[in-house]
Design an enzyme around this catalytic site. Structure first.
Site: not given
Ligand code: EPZ
Length: 416
Positions: A121, A22
């Site tokens: 997020r 996905k």
């Molecule tokens: C991706 O989400 C995945 N989704 C998530 O999977 C996964 O849990 C996550 O990466 C971590 O591995 C997809 O790839 C579609 P991040 P993403 O940006 O990219 C903070 C599932 O179950 N952050 O890596 O949204 C954020 O709040 C889903 O399949 C900022 O602060 O996650 C989090 O605490 C759930 N500012 C951390 O970074 C930003 O601009 C990691 O988030 C971006 C993120």
């Protein structure tokens, strides 16, 4: 609202195929916006989130054909570079259209995703990176309004590791003027799969999979054919289910090297695991040993496997400490697991889980995609009947879940 009824305390026996990932399919579908030529994708999983992404892209004017796991997308012309709130709020990954739209048509109007069950997020890193590449981004009435005549290559040091942030900026950089360096980039296999697809389209990318990705902008990209990588989280979820319920399962079409951290923890729990090419076999006899996990960006232990391993810990011998370092509110499954008799004490971003001999089936409620996977695993291990409510969360990320569990001998049925 659909529920999943599980009659547990039966070992799992059998073989299932692993679906396409996905979290690779979603960004790769957005890559179609970068060219007017057709992008042909194989091994696309049949999931709610993929259907939502198809709808979102079609609404922009992308021609989308979907047949048996094959999806062909052609953004011959982009009529309306907008991602509306009603679609974005159901799937945060919609934010992945932002970079491609800016790169291809110089403007985009994308609804802020808003928070979700597991955390606030924000997308500040996406915005910061695009601004570094010369875009203007304003936030009004819940929408990001972005514009750029032509993006310029830039050196971007991400403040934190973000998967979709890395993917958005990598896609935007493929058509920018000059070279972009993404530092502190995410190393997830899904980022690498996206890079491979972009390279097949003619993008010049080096270093995907490391924390420094170098993208040399080109004038345009062509169409391509790409096969989406296997879903490492789906695979690890079924393995964790077998470790919790006991038995012997075989997964076909898995990419074992992408789930090393989970395999290592499952071995620590006492599972016998054999990897032959793209087949992974797991055998678990007796109760698992308690194993502690601490989530981290790849290649660390995946946060998307945290709920599943908490479920495993609830029936293990001994005490495990589950620490979540990525999201601020990803323990909601703990409250539901306690309804099944689990002994869990939450202390900040850690959960101390004392394994019990047997869980007792009960009615529980899914709150997010991976939490619901954890509840299903607990139900498979529990004595008696467990009914998981709101399983639309599961349908977002697990293809043909009850069919696959049924093929492994589980007594599960979807009920109203
Ligand atoms: C991706 O989400 C995945 N989704 C998530 O999977 C996964 O849990 C996550 O990466 C971590 O591995 C997809 O790839 C579609 P991040 P993403 O940006 O990219 C903070 C599932 O179950 N952050 O890596 O949204 C954020 O709040 C889903 O399949 C900022 O602060 O996650 C989090 O605490 C759930 N500012 C951390 O970074 C930003 O601009 C990691 O988030 C971006 C993120």
């Amino acid at each position: 609202m659909d529920k999943l009824r599980i009659r547990g305390a039966r070992p799992l026996e059998g073989e299932v195929g692993v679906s396409g990932a996905k979290n690779a399919a979603l960004p790769i579908m957005c890559a179609a916006l970068l060219t007017g030529a057709p992008l042909r994708l194989a091994n696309v999983p049949r999931l709610m989130d993929v259907a939502t992404m198809r709808r979102l892209l079609a609404q922009m004017g992308v021609a989308v054909e979907h047949r048996e796991g094959e999806v062909t997308l052609q953004a011959h012309e982009i009529r309306d570079p907008t991602a509306p709130y009603e679609l974005v709020r159901t799937m945060r990954a919609s934010v992945l259209v932002l970079g491609p739209l800016l790169a291809r048509c110089g403007r985009a109007k994308v609804s802020l995703p808003g928070g979700c069950a597991i955390g606030q997020r924000p997308v500040d890193q996406h915005i910061k990176g695009l601004q570094a590449m010369g875009a203007t981004v304003s936030v009004e009435h819940g929408y990001m309004h972005a514009a750029a005549a032509r993006l310029r290559g830039a050196r971007i040091v991400m403040d934190l590791v973000t998967v979709t942030g890395t993917e958005n900026l990598m896609m935007a950089a493929t058509l920018a003027e000059g070279t972009t360096l993404l530092e502190n980039a995410a190393r997830e296999p899904e980022v690498v799969d996206l890079a491979r697809c972009l390279q097949a389209m003619g993008a010049r990318i080096e270093g995907a999979g490391s924390d420094v990705i170098r993208i040399e902008g080109v004038a345009s990209l062509a169409g391509a054919a790409h096969r989406v990588m296997p879903d490492r989280i789906e695979a690890a979820t079924y393995l964790a289910a077998a470790a919790a319920a006991g038995g012997r399962v075989r997964l076909r079409g898995a990419a074992a090297d992408s789930l090393d951290a989970s395999l290592e923890k499952l071995r620590e729990a006492g599972a016998a695991i054999a990897v032959r090419g793209d087949t992974i076999e797991l055998e678990m006899s007796g109760r698992p040993q308690a194993v502690s996990v601490r989530t981290a960006p790849y290649p660390g232990f995946a946060t998307d496997m945290q709920a599943q391993f908490m479920a495993l810990a609830t029936v293990a011998r001994g005490t495990a400490v589950i620490t979540e370092t990525i999201f601020e509110n990803r323990f909601m499954h703990a409250l539901e697991l306690q309804r099944l008799g689990a002994d869990i004490a939450i202390q900040g971003n850690s959960a101390v889980v004392r394994g019990v001999e047997r869980l007792q089936g009960a009615a529980v409620m899914a709150t997010d995609l991976r939490a619901s996977a954890g509840l299903v695993i607990a139900g498979l291990a529990a004595e008696g009947e467990t009914v998981v409510d709101r399983i639309y969360h599961l349908d977002r990320g697990y293809e043909a879940l009850e069919q696959k569990l049924g093929a492994l001998g589980a007594d599960v049925a979807r009920v109203r």
